[in-house]
Design a protein around this motif. Structure first.
Motif: not given
Length: 251
Positions: A75-76, A79
């Motif tokens: 996941e970034r 985010s």
């Protein structure tokens, strides 16, 4: 012989592709085996408020991994709204390692932003980031000097980093993920071209290690750092910059 055919004291294939992108002052795609990190340097003609009037410059670093850098998507962090502890630790390591070889008085009141973005990860992303970022920094400083913004001699020394470890009781240089993930001892070493050390991060992942093993790992690391420094010099001078001039005659 290792799974990829290397000797215990041999680096993975290493490449510094200079000016990989056009917009930053300096950019380098650092490849160590299957690990690829894009390192860029950008300038801001100002310093943090607490440094204004000091006559000194500042350098700071950021580090990130692209979602597709590993075999499963990550996941970034943007985010999630916050950086992981690992990311903060690595970017602080990159920043303080680079600051150790920069004369901030000679840099003047400007900030250099170093960004290290991992495009593909197969072990040693922090060490590849440091080694690649040094080349990008040298290019950036060379261009600032050519513009007349610097008098030169900002760099105090060369800088490189490499991983070492003990796997199945054997000391190894420059570990890919398949070795790093099962190492009994894992260590990252940051050093200067002159032979001085900046940081040693060593952990007994699957046990402990003694002084003899530590000395052996440091010897391995220094063989790797010497080889990386030679590659860096070739990349910088191949781009048309004099490393001796950037080092103010110290090279």
């Amino acid at each position: 012989m290792r799974s990829d055919g290397r000797r215990t004291d041999e680096l993975r294939p290493l490449d510094f592709r200079v000016d990989f992108t056009d917009q930053p002052l300096g950019s380098v795609l650092c490849t160590m085996g299957r690990t690829r990190v894009l390192c860029t340097v950008c300038e801001e003609p100002d310093v943090p408020r607490w440094m204004r009037g000091s006559g000194e410059g500042w350098l700071t670093a950021e580090y990130s991994m692209l979602p597709g850098a590993t075999h499963t998507r990550s996941e970034r962090e943007a985010s999630r709204g916050k950086l992981s502890g690992r990311t903060m630790e690595i970017q602080r390591l990159i920043g303080r390692s680079l600051r150790a070889v920069v004369d901030r008085k000679a840099l003047g009141e400007r900030t250099l932003y170093v960004d290290c973005d991992v495009l593909q990860a197969d072990g040693g992303t922090r060490t590849a980031s440091i080694s690649g970022a040094y080349v990008a920094l040298a290019l950036a400083l060379g261009r600032l000097e050519r513009k007349g913004a610097l008098a030169g001699g900002v760099l105090r020394d060369q800088l490189a980093a490499v991983s070492v470890g003990i796997v199945d009781g054997v000391g190894l240089l420059d570990l890919p993920y398949v070795e790093d993930s099962r190492a009994e001892v894992d260590m990252n070493v940051v050093g200067m071209g002159s032979g001085r050390m900046i940081e040693v991060q060593g952990t007994g992942e699957g046990g402990s290690f003694d002084r003899r093993e530590l000395d052996g790992l440091l010897d391995l690391a220094w063989k790797g750092i010497d080889a990386i420094v030679a590659h860096q010099r070739e990349a910088i001078e191949g781009a048309g910059f004099s490393l001796a001039r950037l080092l103010r005659g110290r090279a």
